[in-house]
Design an enzyme around this catalytic site. Structure first.
Site, PDB file in Angstrom:
ATOM      1  N   GLY A 145       0.892  -1.261  -0.031  1.00 47.62           N
ATOM      2  CA  GLY A 145      -0.339   0.020   0.222  1.00 47.62           C
ATOM      3  C   GLY A 145       0.534   2.043  -0.273  1.00 47.62           C
ATOM      4  O   GLY A 145       1.896   0.944   0.337  1.00 47.62           O
ATOM      5  N   CYS A 146       0.794   1.968   0.314  1.00 45.70           N
ATOM      6  CA  CYS A 146       0.753   3.562  -0.395  1.00 45.70           C
ATOM      7  C   CYS A 146       0.994   4.068   1.184  1.00 45.70           C
ATOM      8  O   CYS A 146       3.012   4.422   0.761  1.00 45.70           O
ATOM      9  CB  CYS A 146      -0.139   4.608  -1.044  1.00 45.70           C
ATOM     10  SG  CYS A 146      -1.808   4.688  -0.356  1.00 45.70           S
ATOM     11  N   TYR A 147      -0.004   4.446   1.591  1.00 47.87           N
ATOM     12  CA  TYR A 147       1.265   4.348   3.323  1.00 47.87           C
ATOM     13  C   TYR A 147       2.430   3.627   4.047  1.00 47.87           C
ATOM     14  O   TYR A 147       3.309   3.681   4.542  1.00 47.87           O
ATOM     15  CB  TYR A 147       0.512   4.267   3.659  1.00 47.87           C
ATOM     16  CG  TYR A 147      -0.839   5.510   4.552  1.00 47.87           C
ATOM     17  CD1 TYR A 147      -0.466   7.032   4.894  1.00 47.87           C
ATOM     18  CD2 TYR A 147      -2.400   5.593   4.748  1.00 47.87           C
ATOM     19  CE1 TYR A 147      -1.511   7.824   4.851  1.00 47.87           C
ATOM     20  CE2 TYR A 147      -2.823   6.367   4.098  1.00 47.87           C
ATOM     21  CZ  TYR A 147      -2.404   8.233   4.609  1.00 47.87           C
ATOM     22  OH  TYR A 147      -3.093   8.913   4.206  1.00 47.87           O
TER      23      TYR A 147
END
Length: 342
Positions: A145-147
């Site tokens: 994921g991005c986070y």
């Protein structure tokens, strides 16, 4: 004739970013493009910024079953990739941009996302120790994921070097609205997000277990973390401020040395010069992570700030980076660390 890629979920933000990158790839041709509710529409009806795909029509996702391509990208909502992946031929390589195959623990998956766990795949963050070799050897890879990308790459070198404590990690991270996907939601309307910052999913964000799993994986030790996310009035980008308690005697020089040692030679991680701090605009359109670190001596904490484009290095770019490794291509093919400005 180059290799061919199919994309499921090609009408979404991450899917569109992936198509943009594939159009510039020297070795991969774009094959079937699938989209649920957009099936039958011209690709440029949804992605007018991709004129070279004019005349290409989205097909229904079911059309990918039994497909003969070199690789399939799944850019689908969380919970939707598992069933699509099961319908694909065993030999085809697959990169999942969603969360379905990131978490190893089935109980954690059910608690965070609900529904049945589709099983864990190789975790696709090439910069982590040993990950690049595992990705190369895999036919199924779960893109992070991005986070988790920004936070993990910020904190992992300090933790593995023993410079900070593994408990009491604190992260506050702001993201643009594209991180929530393309579905229409009242709280994401322009008139709602402009001139506003708001915290969301405080204390129970679905990406925290993924971050903890990644950090525990490089440490083989327990890790605890407070994680607060903030919706920012911008389309794309993440700025993550990550802090951890310093071990006795550790200062800023040791922290910077750890980041440089971990990412020396990495094509997509940039440790910025002292005094220059990451900002999201500098990563726009690039597959880069920008990092800076300092020691807050008065508070006794390390402070690491990371910036990424959530749709590129945080999604489509990282997925393509993994695909290049899986296909035996240059890892940087079709990708750049350079951003777009202004």
């Amino acid at each position: 004739m180059g290799m061919t890629a199919a994309v499921a979920g090609a009408s979404g933000y991450a899917g569109g970013e992936l198509l943009r990158l594939l159009l510039g790839h020297p070795d991969i041709e774009i094959g079937p493009l699938a989209a649920g509710s957009s099936a039958g529409l011209d690709v440029t009806d949804i992605h007018p910024h991709l004129p070279d795909l004019a005349g290409r029509v989205f097909v229904d996702t079911s059309a990918l079953a039994g497909i003969d391509v070199d690789i399939v990208f799944l850019a689908l909502p969380h919970g939707a990739s598992g069933a699509v992946a099961q319908a694909l031929p065993d030999g085809v390589r697959v990169v999942d941009l969603g969360a379905d195959h990131r978490l190893a623990d089935a109980d954690t998956w059910r608690r965070v996302y609900g529904g049945d766990h589709a099983g864990a795949w190789t975790y696709g963050m090439p910069e982590l120790p040993g990950a690049r070799e595992a990705i190369r050897a895999s036919t199924r890879v779960a893109a992070p994921g991005c986070y988790p990308t920004s936070v993990t790459l910020a904190l992992a070198p300090l933790l593995t070097a023993g410079l900070v404590a593994t408990e009491d990690l604190v992260v506050v991270a702001a993201s643009g609205t594209s991180g929530a996907g393309r579905s229409l939601r009242a709280n994401l309307l322009g008139s709602e997000v402009m001139n506003d910052l708001t915290a969301y999913k405080v204390g129970n964000h679905q990406h925290r277990p993924e971050i903890l799993q990644a950090l525990r994986g490089v440490l083989d030790a327990p890790v605890s973390m407070s994680f607060t996310t903030v919706l920012a009035p911008m389309p794309r980008g993440i700025l993550a401020t990550c802090t951890a308690r310093l071990r006795p005697g550790v200062g800023g020089d040791e922290l910077r040395d750890a980041l440089h040692a971990a990412y020396a030679g990495e094509p997509f991680v940039r440790v910025l010069p002292p005094g220059r701090w990451p900002h999201t605009a500098a990563t726009l359109g690039g597959n880069a992570v920008h990092l800076q670190v300092t020691a807050d001596d008065e508070a006794g904490r390390a402070v690491v700030v990371a910036a990424v484009d959530n749709l590129c290095k945080g999604a489509a770019g990282q997925a393509l980076q993994c695909a290049n490794l899986m296909l035996g291509l240059a890892e940087t093919a079709g990708l750049t660390a350079q951003g777009v400005a202004p």
